[in-house]
Design an enzyme around this catalytic site. Structure first.
Site, PDB file in Angstrom:
ATOM      1  N   TYR A  61       0.013 -10.380  -1.354  1.00  0.00           N
ATOM      2  CA  TYR A  61       1.295 -11.431  -1.459  1.00  0.00           C
ATOM      3  C   TYR A  61       0.881 -12.446  -2.163  1.00  0.00           C
ATOM      4  O   TYR A  61       1.783 -12.888  -3.276  1.00  0.00           O
ATOM      5  CB  TYR A  61       1.611 -11.859  -0.085  1.00  0.00           C
ATOM      6  CG  TYR A  61       2.588 -13.038  -0.016  1.00  0.00           C
ATOM      7  CD1 TYR A  61       4.168 -12.700  -0.246  1.00  0.00           C
ATOM      8  CD2 TYR A  61       2.257 -14.377   0.005  1.00  0.00           C
ATOM      9  CE1 TYR A  61       4.812 -13.618   0.015  1.00  0.00           C
ATOM     10  CE2 TYR A  61       3.112 -15.339  -0.220  1.00  0.00           C
ATOM     11  CZ  TYR A  61       4.344 -15.155  -0.183  1.00  0.00           C
ATOM     12  OH  TYR A  61       5.408 -16.112  -0.357  1.00  0.00           O
ATOM     13  N   ARG A  90      -1.803 -25.338   3.953  1.00  0.00           N
ATOM     14  CA  ARG A  90      -1.230 -26.734   4.359  1.00  0.00           C
ATOM     15  C   ARG A  90       0.138 -26.616   4.970  1.00  0.00           C
ATOM     16  O   ARG A  90       0.555 -27.473   5.789  1.00  0.00           O
ATOM     17  CB  ARG A  90      -1.132 -27.523   2.998  1.00  0.00           C
ATOM     18  CG  ARG A  90      -0.561 -29.002   3.070  1.00  0.00           C
ATOM     19  CD  ARG A  90      -0.260 -29.067   1.520  1.00  0.00           C
ATOM     20  NE  ARG A  90       0.848 -28.497   1.375  1.00  0.00           N
ATOM     21  CZ  ARG A  90       1.407 -28.475  -0.062  1.00  0.00           C
ATOM     22  NH1 ARG A  90       0.726 -29.293  -0.973  1.00  0.00           N
ATOM     23  NH2 ARG A  90       2.189 -27.483  -0.616  1.00  0.00           N
ATOM     24  N   ARG A 108       8.680 -18.232   8.839  1.00  0.00           N
ATOM     25  CA  ARG A 108       8.040 -17.431   7.709  1.00  0.00           C
ATOM     26  C   ARG A 108       6.342 -17.408   8.063  1.00  0.00           C
ATOM     27  O   ARG A 108       5.625 -18.349   8.327  1.00  0.00           O
ATOM     28  CB  ARG A 108       8.145 -18.308   6.518  1.00  0.00           C
ATOM     29  CG  ARG A 108       9.481 -18.421   5.765  1.00  0.00           C
ATOM     30  CD  ARG A 108       9.372 -18.907   4.509  1.00  0.00           C
ATOM     31  NE  ARG A 108       8.914 -20.210   4.253  1.00  0.00           N
ATOM     32  CZ  ARG A 108       9.718 -21.176   3.972  1.00  0.00           C
ATOM     33  NH1 ARG A 108      10.829 -21.258   4.113  1.00  0.00           N
ATOM     34  NH2 ARG A 108       8.955 -22.593   3.854  1.00  0.00           N
ATOM     35  N   PHE A 125      -3.377 -29.428 -17.808  1.00  0.00           N
ATOM     36  CA  PHE A 125      -2.388 -28.700 -17.066  1.00  0.00           C
ATOM     37  C   PHE A 125      -2.767 -27.517 -16.070  1.00  0.00           C
ATOM     38  O   PHE A 125      -2.451 -27.499 -14.912  1.00  0.00           O
ATOM     39  CB  PHE A 125      -1.579 -27.671 -17.952  1.00  0.00           C
ATOM     40  CG  PHE A 125      -0.755 -26.785 -17.464  1.00  0.00           C
ATOM     41  CD1 PHE A 125       0.820 -27.217 -16.650  1.00  0.00           C
ATOM     42  CD2 PHE A 125      -0.717 -25.622 -17.253  1.00  0.00           C
ATOM     43  CE1 PHE A 125       1.660 -26.216 -16.161  1.00  0.00           C
ATOM     44  CE2 PHE A 125      -0.020 -24.660 -16.693  1.00  0.00           C
ATOM     45  CZ  PHE A 125       1.252 -24.973 -16.218  1.00  0.00           C
TER      46      PHE A 125
END
Length: 365
Positions: A126, A170, A183, A243
């Site tokens: 997933y 989290r 979920r 980034f």
């Protein structure tokens, strides 16, 4: 007193506020880009900030990738407004940079998220479809831009998995309380060792087992940290480096914050804005990354309870991360703190006066 009780974070917060204002002036005038960047700001201001530091062509390409995976767990319900936007974004050539095909990403998210995540392999699959494929795509964008060598797929995958697993850990309470249906992304193979039902962890009487399960999942996420360090150590372009590095530091910091923390099951747990501002301001080299990973690993290690079922494995993985950072020979001292401030009230008052002066100078220019 929040961030103001930590003088080292105040200046970083001021810099972040100024940078955020500058970013708003950089948003392209076209309607679809304006909407896209406003969406990014709503999802994550700090992430939007690091995207905006990229060059214009790469910035737009990366933004499109990020938009395509907004809240992947709810793609079926939110797909329609994003598809026209994505088509509009992809219709622009953007200097020859090619966009990644998101169909495997969408298919994988739908296939895995419509069923319970049973095994750790399901969990990894997933996260691969949600974030690992994005890691592949970003590595190819960096290579196509001519600024980076092409990173290996396993390292690119780990960059995505570390971020995604941290978010899943989290966001337990938000995900389990989702309406109309919970979920459930925590793998049954792990949580079933501690409870009969995943939602049992949100009840106070199950706190001990809930925290043990949480620690198990954090330990699972840490396995990707060294791959992330290897990936980042090969980057050459400063903007691309920042980034990539800032979210990874936020991830290791969030792991340290969540570890052994029952508040994950009580409300929102995330790094405070002042510490986030410091990470954004101070991350400019691999030395900074090694230092952050080392210090947050130390903080996590200090929270390990020897009675925890996975304490030995957690220590092993933390020690491995620390060894990698130490072997770089470039550690600094940042003094990152997740909880209490070590500073006294008088020093805080002095800093408040300095901040007032700084804001006065900024707003008179």
């Amino acid at each position: 007193m929040g961030a103001l009780s930590r003088p080292e974070e105040v200046v970083a917060l001021v810099k972040l506020r100024v940078a955020a204002g500058q970013i708003k002036r950089q948003i392209p005038p076209e309607e679809h880009w304006a909407f896209g960047y406003s969406m990014l700001q709503k999802v994550s201001r700090s992430f939007a900030l690091v995207i905006q530091q990229l060059g214009p062509e790469l910035r737009n390409a990366v933004s499109n990738q990020r938009l395509a995976r907004l809240r992947p767990s709810s793609i079926p319900s939110r797909e329609s407004p994003l598809v026209p936007l994505q088509c509009a974004l992809e219709s622009e050539a953007l200097g020859g940079l090619r966009f990644v095909d998101f169909r495997p990403h969408i298919f994988g998210v739908r296939r895995v998220s419509t069923d319970d995540v049973e095994t750790v392999d399901d969990y990894d699959e997933y996260c691969h479809y949600v974030a690992g494929l994005v890691g592949y795509g970003l590595s190819r964008l960096f290579y196509a831009a001519g600024t980076e060598d092409l990173a290996s797929d396993p390292l690119s995958n780990s960059m995505g998995l570390f971020l995604q697993k941290t978010n899943i850990i989290r966001d337990y309470l938000e995900d389990i309380n989702e309406i109309p249906r919970s979920r459930m992304f925590w793998p049954r193979e792990i949580w079933s060792k501690y409870a009969d039902n995943l939602e049992d962890f949100k009840y106070e009487e199950n706190s001990e087992k809930a925290v043990q399960c949480l620690n198990d999942l954090v330990t699972n996420a840490l396995i990707h940290a060294e791959d992330c360090l290897q990936y980042m150590s090969a980057l050459k372009d400063h903007a691309i480096f920042r980034f990539c590095a800032i979210p990874q530091i936020m991830a290791i910091g969030t792991c340290a914050l969540c570890y052994n923390n029952v508040n994950v099951f009580r409300g929102v747990v995330k790094m405070r804005r002042g510490l986030t501002a410091r990470v954004i301001d101070e991350t400019n080299s691999m030395s900074d990354v090694y230092t952050a990973f080392y210090e947050f690993s130390l903080l996590l290690e200090s929270k390990i309870d020897d009675r925890d079922p996975n304490a030995a494995l957690t220590r092993t993985r933390v020690e491995s991360i620390k060894n990698t950072c130490r072997s770089s020979g470039s550690l600094k001292r940042r003094g990152y703190h997740l909880d209490k401030s070590p500073y006294k009230p008088m020093l805080i008052m002095i800093v408040l006066l300095l901040v007032a002066v700084i804001f006065g100078l900024l707003y008179t220019k």
